[in-house]
Design an enzyme around this catalytic site. Structure first.
Site, PDB file in Angstrom:
ATOM      1  N   HIS A  65       1.068  -1.229   0.088  1.00 52.33           N
ATOM      2  CA  HIS A  65      -0.095   0.056   0.102  1.00 52.33           C
ATOM      3  C   HIS A  65       0.996   1.175  -0.074  1.00 52.33           C
ATOM      4  O   HIS A  65       0.314   2.336  -0.285  1.00 52.33           O
ATOM      5  CB  HIS A  65      -0.743   0.073   1.217  1.00 52.33           C
ATOM      6  CG  HIS A  65      -2.030  -0.971   1.010  1.00 52.33           C
ATOM      7  ND1 HIS A  65      -2.913  -1.118   0.139  1.00 52.33           N
ATOM      8  CD2 HIS A  65      -2.210  -2.141   2.047  1.00 52.33           C
ATOM      9  CE1 HIS A  65      -3.719  -2.263   0.460  1.00 52.33           C
ATOM     10  NE2 HIS A  65      -3.277  -2.699   1.569  1.00 52.33           N
ATOM     11  N   HIS A  77      -6.028  -7.447  -0.546  1.00 51.34           N
ATOM     12  CA  HIS A  77      -6.388  -5.947  -0.745  1.00 51.34           C
ATOM     13  C   HIS A  77      -5.547  -5.357  -2.003  1.00 51.34           C
ATOM     14  O   HIS A  77      -4.545  -5.877  -2.500  1.00 51.34           O
ATOM     15  CB  HIS A  77      -5.636  -4.972   0.327  1.00 51.34           C
ATOM     16  CG  HIS A  77      -6.468  -5.426   1.637  1.00 51.34           C
ATOM     17  ND1 HIS A  77      -5.622  -6.244   2.523  1.00 51.34           N
ATOM     18  CD2 HIS A  77      -7.539  -5.060   2.218  1.00 51.34           C
ATOM     19  CE1 HIS A  77      -6.867  -6.283   3.510  1.00 51.34           C
ATOM     20  NE2 HIS A  77      -7.901  -5.650   3.562  1.00 51.34           N
ATOM     21  N   ASP A  95      -4.080 -12.822   3.343  1.00 48.85           N
ATOM     22  CA  ASP A  95      -5.516 -12.176   3.884  1.00 48.85           C
ATOM     23  C   ASP A  95      -6.667 -12.646   3.035  1.00 48.85           C
ATOM     24  O   ASP A  95      -7.798 -12.332   3.423  1.00 48.85           O
ATOM     25  CB  ASP A  95      -5.362 -10.910   4.242  1.00 48.85           C
ATOM     26  CG  ASP A  95      -4.572 -10.007   3.243  1.00 48.85           C
ATOM     27  OD1 ASP A  95      -4.520 -10.509   2.107  1.00 48.85           O
ATOM     28  OD2 ASP A  95      -4.403  -8.579   3.474  1.00 48.85           O
TER      29      ASP A  95
HETATM   30  C1  X5A Z   1      -1.036  -4.930   4.130  1.00 46.98           C
HETATM   31  C2  X5A Z   1      -2.412  -4.990   4.429  1.00 46.98           C
HETATM   32  C3  X5A Z   1      -4.420  -3.938   4.869  1.00 46.98           C
HETATM   33  C4  X5A Z   1      -4.989  -2.649   5.439  1.00 46.98           C
HETATM   34  C5  X5A Z   1      -6.294  -2.771   5.842  1.00 46.98           C
HETATM   35  C6  X5A Z   1      -6.726  -1.286   6.358  1.00 46.98           C
HETATM   36  N1  X5A Z   1      -2.985  -3.990   4.816  1.00 46.98           N
HETATM   37  N2  X5A Z   1      -8.153  -1.231   6.707  1.00 46.98           N
HETATM   38  O1  X5A Z   1      -3.054  -6.285   4.303  1.00 46.98           O
HETATM   39 ZN    ZN Z   2      -4.061  -7.313   2.543  1.00 49.85          ZN
END
Ligand code: X5A
Ligand code: ZN
Length: 557
Positions: A281, A319, A408
């Site tokens: 991110h 994500h 995730d």
């Molecule tokens: C690296 C990662 C997730 C961020 C989620 C914020 N970040 N709500 O999995």
């Molecule tokens: Zn993530």
């Protein structure tokens, strides 16, 4: 300062309240230090007298909680669904060690992941304590226990100093991006005899400022460095740093950089960088989504510097890797492919639509596969690999493939809500082994259920070592929306990858042969959303406090 742009308008009254929350119940020395909490980047740079300090009016957790009750400005359509959890939240007593979710005192097993309340992450080889910096009785001793670099072997990069990056306790919900994530993976690899064992150990080094600035702006690099002087800093409401985070982030990036060049120069066949904080991110000039420096981007540039002409990045974190996309948007030498839960922009971070294909000269060098819903599992992922990713990746013919490997999207993850199994991850890794001559660098990104990430990472390492996964990959049937997504991706990429045309036509026929969805069928599918996500992140005092601290910052949504 660029890195704090997202939240420079922080209300100092409430920021001071949060300061006190943090310093509550700490020793005098710690309280002294707490005045250095980097709650507001602007305030930090102001004259000492203007600095936030504990002289400010205090708000206690109780007061904040009361304010939370009075705060009724949420007009989300989902509000009604959340009433019950909010009422019950008051009686919540324990947080699951495995997935961080809150549970009521009357249950012994986690409502979210099924883990037992007394679950201990680690057995013998790691400490489970976040705060013990040097009181760790089971110090990991990986150096020297593994064979040296093996040109035919798998290298695993890890460094204990990356465990020192943690959110200084705020007595709220535990942060999902926590040191135990790495401890759990290492414990699992160790138990399987892989590391230490069949894999070699790869050292970490702090990346240089020069290298870092090939990816990030000077402002960004400096603002991350400046967090060394503060007990606690926030880049966004959910992106923390403590005194050790800058070091951890530089070790993570340095490790990824070195591992990439080691694979390129043939000193290792492939590798897995067990790093945190994660990176995908982090954009050119901002830290967000738990990420400080973009590890995959640094690794890609390092591979190019080491002689690679083309680098492929496959991002299977649940994500979208907005940072990686931004960094390579106009770069034809780096093909960025991401599979992510998107929900038409409603899932964090909201970017990564199928129509995002790269900018100006590099159209087609960004491939987004945006799932329309949660629950996506092995079949859809493998289907997307077979019908979109592998054809494009073969055509691109990269010299190195980097996997931005968040776990995730795994079954049981508290944030992702998807359903990929360890064998699914093994299959995807195996499929990527056939492109770019087996030069594979896996970099850990997200993933928050300790059991899920451990079993998934272990399954991936086995494939790196040459094991062939067991599950079937013939006649994979996608879900309806999965097929729809892959079709949209192919439609968006067709003009840049014309060899996709036959695949597109075939899938279009498959789509047309599906019976139209019935109206009443659709209704029953839309279930009541009760505790689908981590309630603390959706709701509650933490969110409330952040709303007060950083008005207008919706980054946790
Ligand atoms: C690296 C990662 C997730 C961020 C989620 C914020 N970040 N709500 O999995
Ligand atoms: Zn993530």
């Amino acid at each position: 300062m660029a890195a704090s742009n997202g939240r420079v308008d922080g209300n100092s009254e409430v920021a001071a309240a949060s300061l006190n929350l943090i310093s509550e119940e700490k020793s005098e020395v710690e309280e002294e230090e707490a005045t250095l909490v980097n709650g507001d980047f602007e305030a930090r740079n102001a004259a000492p007298s203007q600095r936030l300090s504990r002289q400010h009016t205090r708000s206690t957790i109780q007061e904040l909680a009361t304010m939370d009750e009075e705060y009724d400005d949420y007009n989300d359509e989902e509000d009604s669904d959340w009433e019950e959890p909010i009422m019950r939240m008051i009686s919540e007593k324990w947080f699951c060690v495995n997935c961080t979710m809150g549970n009521f005192d009357d249950v012994c097993y986690c409502d979210s992941c099924g883990e037992h309340r007394e679950y201990k992450v680690l057995t013998h080889d790691c400490s489970a304590s976040d705060s013990a910096e040097d009181t760790n009785p089971f110090k990991l001793d990986l150096k020297g226990r593994s064979p040296g670099m093996d040109p035919e072997g798998t290298a695993i990069g890890f460094d204990e100093r990356m465990l020192l990056h943690f959110e200084v306790e705020m007595k709220f919900h535990p942060h999902p991006e926590r040191p135990d994530r790495l401890r759990a993976i290492v414990a699992s690899l160790s138990a399987a005899g892989l590391f230490p064992g069949k894999c070699s150990s790869f050292p970490a080094r702090e990346i240089t400022m020069e290298e870092l600035q090939r990816v990030h702006s000077m402002d960004h690099v400096q603002s991350v460095e400046s967090t060394r002087h503060f007990l606690l800093s926030y880049f966004t409401s959910d992106t923390y740093a403590n005194r050790h985070s800058a070091c951890a982030a530089r070790l993570a990036a340095g490790l990824c950089s070195d591992l990439a060049s080691a694979i390129m120069s043939g000193r290792a066949r492939n590798g897995f960088a067990l790093v945190r904080p994660p990176g995908h991110h982090a954009g050119v000039k901002e830290a967000m989504g738990f990420c400080l420096h973009n590890n995959a981007a640094v690794a890609a540039l390092s591979a190019l510097a080491a002689g690679a002409k083309k680098v492929l990045i496959i991002d299977w974190d649940v994500h979208h890797g907005n940072g990686t996309q931004e960094i390579f948007e106009a770069n034809k030498s780096v093909l960025y492919v991401s599979l992510h839960r998107h929900e038409n922009g409603r899932f964090y971070p909201g970017t990564g639509a199928a129509e995002d294909v790269g900018s100006v000269d590099a159209k087609g060098y960004c491939v987004n596969i945006p799932w329309k819903n949660g629950g996506v599992g092995d079949n859809d992922y493998i289907f997307a690999f077979q019908h979109a990713i592998l054809p494009i990746a073969s055509e691109f013919a990269a010299d190195l493939t980097i996997i931005s490997a968040g776990f995730d999207a795994a079954r049981g993850d508290p944030l992702g809500g998807c359903d990929v199994t360890p064998d699914g991850y093994a299959q995807m890794t195996h499929m990527l082994n056939s492109v770019s001559k087996g030069r594979l660098l896996v970099i850990l990104e997200g993933g928050y259920n300790l059991r899920s990430i451990s079993s998934s990472a272990t399954a991936v390492v086995k494939v790196l070592l040459g094991e062939v996964p067991t599950g079937k990959i013939r006649d994979i049937q996608p879900s309806r929306t999965g097929l729809q997504t892959v079709l949209e991706v192919l439609a968006a990429q067709l003009e840049f990858w014309p060899m996709l045309m036959p695949i597109f036509k075939k899938l279009k026929l498959q789509w047309d042969s599906l019976s139209p969805i019935k109206i009443d069928e659709r209704k029953t599918k839309k279930k009541r959303r009760l505790r689908l996500g981590p309630i603390w992140w959706k709701w509650g005092s933490k969110r409330f406090a952040y709303e007060q601290l950083y008005p207008g910052n919706r980054s946790w949504v």
